[in-house]
Design an enzyme around this catalytic site. Structure first.
Site, PDB file in Angstrom:
ATOM      1  N   LYS A  22       0.831  -1.200   0.000  1.00 34.12           N
ATOM      2  CA  LYS A  22       0.000   0.000   0.000  1.00 34.12           C
ATOM      3  C   LYS A  22       0.870   1.256   0.000  1.00 34.12           C
ATOM      4  O   LYS A  22       0.593   2.223  -0.723  1.00 34.12           O
ATOM      5  CB  LYS A  22      -0.899   0.003   1.233  1.00 34.12           C
ATOM      6  N   ASN A  23       1.909   1.249   0.806  1.00 34.95           N
ATOM      7  CA  ASN A  23       2.733   2.448   0.966  1.00 34.95           C
ATOM      8  C   ASN A  23       3.635   2.717  -0.230  1.00 34.95           C
ATOM      9  O   ASN A  23       4.331   3.734  -0.261  1.00 34.95           O
ATOM     10  CB  ASN A  23       3.562   2.357   2.247  1.00 34.95           C
ATOM     11  N   CYS A 117      -5.078   7.280  10.714  1.00 29.35           N
ATOM     12  CA  CYS A 117      -5.002   6.607  12.006  1.00 29.35           C
ATOM     13  C   CYS A 117      -4.588   7.578  13.100  1.00 29.35           C
ATOM     14  O   CYS A 117      -3.753   8.456  12.890  1.00 29.35           O
ATOM     15  CB  CYS A 117      -3.976   5.464  11.947  1.00 29.35           C
ATOM     16  N   ARG A 122       1.901  13.724  13.554  1.00 31.53           N
ATOM     17  CA  ARG A 122       2.396  13.646  12.178  1.00 31.53           C
ATOM     18  C   ARG A 122       2.129  14.937  11.391  1.00 31.53           C
ATOM     19  O   ARG A 122       1.412  14.945  10.393  1.00 31.53           O
ATOM     20  CB  ARG A 122       1.786  12.440  11.447  1.00 31.53           C
ATOM     21  N   ASP A 306       5.738   0.208  11.931  1.00 29.50           N
ATOM     22  CA  ASP A 306       4.563  -0.529  11.461  1.00 29.50           C
ATOM     23  C   ASP A 306       4.583  -2.007  11.857  1.00 29.50           C
ATOM     24  O   ASP A 306       3.602  -2.720  11.635  1.00 29.50           O
ATOM     25  CB  ASP A 306       4.435  -0.413   9.937  1.00 29.50           C
ATOM     26  N   ARG A 398      -7.885  -1.138   5.398  1.00 31.52           N
ATOM     27  CA  ARG A 398      -7.131  -0.023   4.816  1.00 31.52           C
ATOM     28  C   ARG A 398      -5.766  -0.484   4.311  1.00 31.52           C
ATOM     29  O   ARG A 398      -5.228   0.112   3.362  1.00 31.52           O
ATOM     30  CB  ARG A 398      -6.933   1.094   5.846  1.00 31.52           C
TER      31      ARG A 398
END
Length: 427
Positions: A22-23, A117, A122, A306, A398
């Site tokens: 995803k990233n 999230c 951030r 993560d 997600r």
């Protein structure tokens, strides 16, 4: 409200394929804004975040179509809009990635401040500061970032911290800027390097990808490209922990182990057998009580934040005491209270968790608070005695492509449910 029910105690055995990252996929979709034409990306995971990003690009005038499993066609030839509205951006922090390429392509961008999230503040100030150094005029008004520039100009940018999305945003903004841009203290994550490779496939001139200094020589225009998205190193790590907590034996396919050295080192420290087999395959065996190991999350190539929650689950079952220190996000220990409901012995001091391993966990109703926490609770359910009910698993959707289906294929007793209907709970 959707949830996942896990019946623990099953040993996972078999083989599983890792999905695309995803990233890496989301920055690739953002990069498509830089070209006039059609890009084709393969190995794209079918995720909630990908669909959200798809909706965001379509709002700007792009046309996106799935062409078979994992292939997404992105036609950005008719981009007209410059506004990314709050209702789309609020659910996904990665939406900020359109700021740089949209500004470079259209000379203007209006992007809502992002959500996502709740794992920490951030802030996006480093994105904005870097864009200003490239010559953009930035205003913050009513929760929106408003950026303007006729054409960006190359500059030397030194980031205060190595932010991943900040590095990606500035790299995309700089590829068509006039002159040379140097980004110092850049993030080195594999997904950042992947974006650089995608941009180079489009005709960008970038040196230093994968290091903390990027040199970008601006070009007049880019061309459409075709690219296969890299496998998800976090999903691979999550599946490895699944093998460990169930005493399993899993063949994982589609790995890029060179991106996982910190995780592999820690998993081996716990006593796991991890055997690379070539061609992106690795066999993972966890047939004994894990040994305790301390972890401190750090920017790549350190241990990834993560994977912190998933590793903590393994340590709840370890023989001994372990210390897990979170240095990236200040709110990333919210899963601790839920693991304690399952019998874990964990004390939190600031951003450090002290985990005393216990012989077993017990199934319980628990609630996911973010993407990786949701994965950790599913893992805990696999190892627990009895039934675990994980609510708010929309977080899981997600970032993991059919995780429950992959686990079920390995022998896990796991299923999706509607909690209101199936279990009589209220949302």
């Amino acid at each position: 409200m959707k949830g996942i029910v896990v019946e623990g105690g099953e040993r996972l055995v078999g083989e599983v394929m890792v999905s695309g990252a995803k990233n890496a996929a989301l920055p690739a979709l953002a990069a498509a804004l830089l070209v006039e034409g059609t890009c084709r990306f393969t190995n794209v995971p079918r995720l909630r975040d990908v669909e959200t990003f798809r909706g965001l690009l379509e709002k700007l005038g792009a046309r996106l179509h799935w062409r078979g499993k994992g292939e997404l066609e992105v036609d950005t030839s008719s981009i007209e809009g410059v506004t990314a509205p709050y209702e789309l951006v609020k659910t996904m922090r990665a939406s900020i990635l359109i700021l740089g390429p949209l500004l470079a392509r259209m000379g203007e961008a209006v992007v809502s401040l992002p959500g996502g999230c709740a794992i920490g503040a951030r802030p996006v100030d480093l994105h904005l500061k870097g864009l200003e150094q490239l010559g953009a005029h930035i205003e913050l008004e009513h929760g929106y970032i408003k950026a303007r520039a006729r054409r960006l100009k190359g500059a030397r940018i030194c980031l205060d911290i190595p932010t991943v999305t900040g590095t990606e945003n500035l790299m995309m903004a700089a590829v068509t800027a006039h002159g040379t841009t140097v980004i110092e203290n850049a993030a080195c994550e594999p997904e950042v390097e992947e974006l650089a490779l995608i941009l180079k496939e489009m005709g960008a001139e970038i040196d230093g990808a994968g290091t903390n200094v990027l040199t970008i020589r601006g070009v007049k225009e880019l061309r459409p490209a075709r690219y296969s998205i890299m496998p998800d190193r976090i999903e691979a790590g999550t599946l490895m922990v699944a093998a460990a907590v169930t005493g399993g034996n899993i063949l994982i396919k589609g790995c890029r182990l060179e991106h996982m050295e910190a995780v592999l080192g820690k998993l081996r420290e716990t006593g796991m057998e991890i055997s690379p087999l070539g061609e992106g395959e690795v066999r993972v065996v966890g047939d004994h009580v894990p040994r305790s190991a301390d972890v401190k999350t750090l920017p790549y190539p350190g241990f990834p934040t993560d994977m912190q929650a998933q590793f903590m689950v393994l340590m709840t079952l370890a023989n001994g005491l372990s210390v897990i220190s979170e240095t990236i996000f200040e709110n990333r220990c919210m899963h601790v209270s839920e693991l304690k409901r399952m019998g874990a012995d964990i004390r939190v001091q600031g951003s450090t968790a002290i985990v005393n391993g216990v012989p077993r966990l017990g199934g319980a109703p628990v609630m996911a608070t973010d993407l990786r926490a949701s994965a950790s609770l599913v893992l805990a359910g696999l190892a627990a005695e009895g039934e675990t009910v994980v609510s708010r698993t929309y977080h899981l959707e997600r970032g993991y492509e059919d995780l429950e289906g992959k686990l079920a294929a390995l022998g896990a007793k796991v299923r999706k449910v509607d909690l209101n209907e199936d279990l009589g709970q209220q949302e």
